[in-house]
Write a protein that holds these residues in place. Structure first.
Motif, PDB file in Angstrom:
ATOM      1  N   VAL A  80       0.835  -1.198   0.000  1.00  0.00           N
ATOM      2  CA  VAL A  80       0.000   0.000   0.000  1.00  0.00           C
ATOM      3  C   VAL A  80       0.869   1.247   0.000  1.00  0.00           C
ATOM      4  CG1 VAL A  80      -1.572   1.370   1.419  1.00  0.00           C
ATOM      5  CG2 VAL A  80      -2.036  -1.029   1.044  1.00  0.00           C
ATOM      6  N   LEU A  81       1.912   1.241   0.808  1.00  0.00           N
ATOM      7  CA  LEU A  81       2.782   2.424   0.877  1.00  0.00           C
ATOM      8  C   LEU A  81       3.419   2.712  -0.474  1.00  0.00           C
ATOM      9  CD1 LEU A  81       3.885   4.619   2.671  1.00  0.00           C
ATOM     10  CD2 LEU A  81       5.734   3.095   3.341  1.00  0.00           C
ATOM     11  N   LYS A  83       2.231   1.775  -3.441  1.00  0.00           N
ATOM     12  CA  LYS A  83       1.203   2.200  -4.393  1.00  0.00           C
ATOM     13  C   LYS A  83       0.675   3.600  -4.081  1.00  0.00           C
ATOM     14  CE  LYS A  83       0.041  -0.071  -7.604  1.00  0.00           C
ATOM     15  NZ  LYS A  83       0.687   0.135  -8.876  1.00  0.00           N
ATOM     16  N   LEU A  84       0.950   4.090  -2.874  1.00  0.00           N
ATOM     17  CA  LEU A  84       0.511   5.448  -2.549  1.00  0.00           C
ATOM     18  C   LEU A  84       1.308   6.494  -3.324  1.00  0.00           C
ATOM     19  CD1 LEU A  84      -0.261   5.366   1.263  1.00  0.00           C
ATOM     20  CD2 LEU A  84      -1.786   6.147  -0.531  1.00  0.00           C
ATOM     21  N   ILE A  85       2.524   6.113  -3.738  1.00  0.00           N
ATOM     22  CA  ILE A  85       3.369   7.097  -4.431  1.00  0.00           C
ATOM     23  C   ILE A  85       2.715   7.657  -5.692  1.00  0.00           C
ATOM     24  CG2 ILE A  85       5.596   7.522  -5.537  1.00  0.00           C
ATOM     25  CD1 ILE A  85       6.819   5.526  -3.638  1.00  0.00           C
ATOM     26  N   PRO A  86       2.240   6.813  -6.651  1.00  0.00           N
ATOM     27  CA  PRO A  86       1.592   7.400  -7.828  1.00  0.00           C
ATOM     28  C   PRO A  86       0.351   8.208  -7.457  1.00  0.00           C
ATOM     29  CG  PRO A  86       1.954   5.045  -8.143  1.00  0.00           C
ATOM     30  CD  PRO A  86       2.332   5.339  -6.749  1.00  0.00           C
ATOM     31  N   CYS A  87      -0.375   7.794  -6.407  1.00  0.00           N
ATOM     32  CA  CYS A  87      -1.558   8.542  -5.971  1.00  0.00           C
ATOM     33  C   CYS A  87      -1.184   9.926  -5.536  1.00  0.00           C
ATOM     34  CB  CYS A  87      -2.197   7.867  -4.760  1.00  0.00           C
ATOM     35  SG  CYS A  87      -3.218   6.528  -5.225  1.00  0.00           S
ATOM     36  N   LEU A  88      -0.131  10.020  -4.754  1.00  0.00           N
ATOM     37  CA  LEU A  88       0.301  11.327  -4.275  1.00  0.00           C
ATOM     38  C   LEU A  88       0.775  12.186  -5.435  1.00  0.00           C
ATOM     39  CD1 LEU A  88       2.148  10.309  -1.015  1.00  0.00           C
ATOM     40  CD2 LEU A  88      -0.179  11.121  -1.291  1.00  0.00           C
TER      41      LEU A  88
END
Lengths: 237, 228
Positions: A80-81, A83-88
């Motif tokens: 999750v951490l 995959k959070l990168i592209p979201c951010l």
């Protein structure tokens, strides 16, 4: 590595980042620092293994989630951490560019580029805009290859009829690819434009987002123009 | 596990929602709450998320905010603020394209790259060059040729390795050591295996280059193999 050593190493890494900035860290150190927030194991070793497998943090972040979770030692928390990168990224991009009105090919390209940031695989979407080209809502029509377009004609008509808007944009992405349309893309677009016209609406543009570039159908004269006057309010570059 | 951390169930559910549907599945303050799980592993981060949104307005603004201002938010502290800055850095660096990868546009550049990879090795190895849509070298994978031909490495594993690199096209290199660069049966077998595999996953097969005695032979340029 003893727990005390691990703790010390993490503190040192955090200090290095805090004092010297992000660019002072190597790719391996960056990943190790990231992972240290999500697991208590040997993050230095894991970072090394992941980088040799994927090449870079960015390609790690671009991977399909299921594939990522299959890696041993990559827990759900770690996945999750990552995959959070592209979201951010997407959030920051939107914050920076603040595009809500698609009244030119440039703004349309920017808007759809931001939409597809971090998207794994191909997606086809349709966006409704009001008379001032302000974005009203977006719907995903198809995942996977756009050769699943047969079902989409019905979905597009559905979306258009239910919407109170009369101007629509279509967009799809070519992850890792160039933004040049295929023959089936062109044919599909002509059919959609036709269908929308019959419903009293208009297809303003179809934008393709490649890994490094964007393509506008209208700019390249690939949209059939049924009305006598060109689409008012939408400027091509 | 739940008795240790009373928030574990809620956090697990939120993570699963995120993994299932990504960015579009969560509201901004939920994304922020999820992010804060990592900065503050034990406390309820919902309040902190709301405090941050109240102070800065949006997730984007919060990420771009000054470290000192973030410190001041109740529950964050300097470690929380450091984490936010770190995630901001990861987010901005994700969008940057690294241009220090070498670009292999021409056959000569491919040959030079393969020559460098094999140099004086005598091993019967295959080198897979994974290239981006702009022909940048993303990753280079070296495998023994025998493993490919006798099936020790399955098609699925090969495909997974190539797909992980995010390649748009692939070029393979086969090492003949000190021998001549004439393609033999094994070379053709390997090339055929890759041709089928790459066409099945939709990746372009650029070329197959044979390296021997410091010379290179391109299968595409010589017409020895028909590439699509």
């Amino acid at each position: 590595m003893a727990d005390k050593d691990k703790k010390l190493r993490r503190e040192l890494l955090k200090k290095k980042y805090s004092n010297n900035g992000f660019d002072a860290l190597t790719e391996e150190e960056k990943l190790e620092l990231l992972l240290s927030y999500s697991c208590t194991g040997d993050t230095a070793q894991l970072a090394k293994e992941l980088l040799s497998e994927y090449g870079s943090i960015n390609s790690l972040a671009n991977t399909d989630v299921q594939l990522l979770m299959k890696e041993k030692n990559v827990s759900e928390q770690a996945a999750v951490l990552i995959k959070l990168i592209p979201c951010l990224s997407r959030t920051l991009y939107l914050e920076h560019f603040k595009i809500t009105t698609l009244n030119s090919t440039d703004s349309a390209k920017s808007f759809f580029t931001s939409h597809f940031i971090g998207t794994v695989g191909e997606q086809l979407i349709i966006t409704a805009v009001n008379k001032r080209f302000r974005v009203v809502n977006t719907k995903v029509l198809a995942f996977g290859s756009p050769s699943q377009t047969y079902a989409s004609y019905r979905d597009i008509a559905d979306f258009a009829v239910k919407s109170s808007c009369t101007v629509f944009f279509m967009a799809h992405n070519h992850p890792q690819g160039v933004s040049v349309p295929s023959d089936s893309d062109i044919l599909f677009t002509k059919n959609v434009s036709n269908a929308l016209m019959r419903l009293g609406s208009v297809l303003a543009d179809h934008i393709i987002i490649g890994s490094d570039s964007a393509f506008s159908f209208r700019e390249n004269s690939l949209l059939p123009d049924f009305s006598a006057s060109p689409l008012k309010g939408y400027t091509c570059k | 596990m739940d008795s240790k951390n009373p928030h574990a169930g809620h956090r697990s559910r939120m993570r699963k929602r995120f993994l299932a549907s990504g960015y579009d599945a969560l509201y901004e303050h939920e994304l922020l709450e999820l992010l804060l799980f990592y900065a503050r592993p034990v406390v309820n981060t919902n309040n902190i998320a709301h405090a941050i949104t109240d102070e800065f307005g949006s997730l984007g603004k919060a990420l771009s905010a000054d470290k000192d201002k973030l410190c001041e938010i109740d529950g964050m502290g300097s470690s929380g603020a450091l984490f936010m800055k770190l995630m901001y850095d990861f987010g901005t660096s994700y969008l940057k394209r690294s241009h220090n990868n070498e670009t292999l546009n021409t056959v000569k550049q491919l040959c030079d790259c393969i020559s460098e990879q094999f140099s004086s090795s005598q091993a019967k190895i295959c080198n897979i060059l994974c290239l981006s849509s702009q022909s940048e070298l993303l990753r280079s994978i070296t495998l023994p040729v025998d493993d490919i031909t006798n099936g020790s490495i399955s098609q699925k594993e090969l495909a997974a390795m190539i797909l992980k690199s995010g390649a748009f096209s692939v070029c393979i290199g086969l090492n003949h050591g000190n021998g001549l660069t004439l393609p033999n049966d094994v070379d053709y077998a390997v090339t055929r295996i890759f041709a089928e595999l790459l066409s099945a996953v939709g990746i372009v097969f650029r070329d197959c280059i044979i390296y021997g005695s410091e010379n290179c032979f391109s299968m595409r340029s010589s017409g020895a193999f028909s590439f699509r």
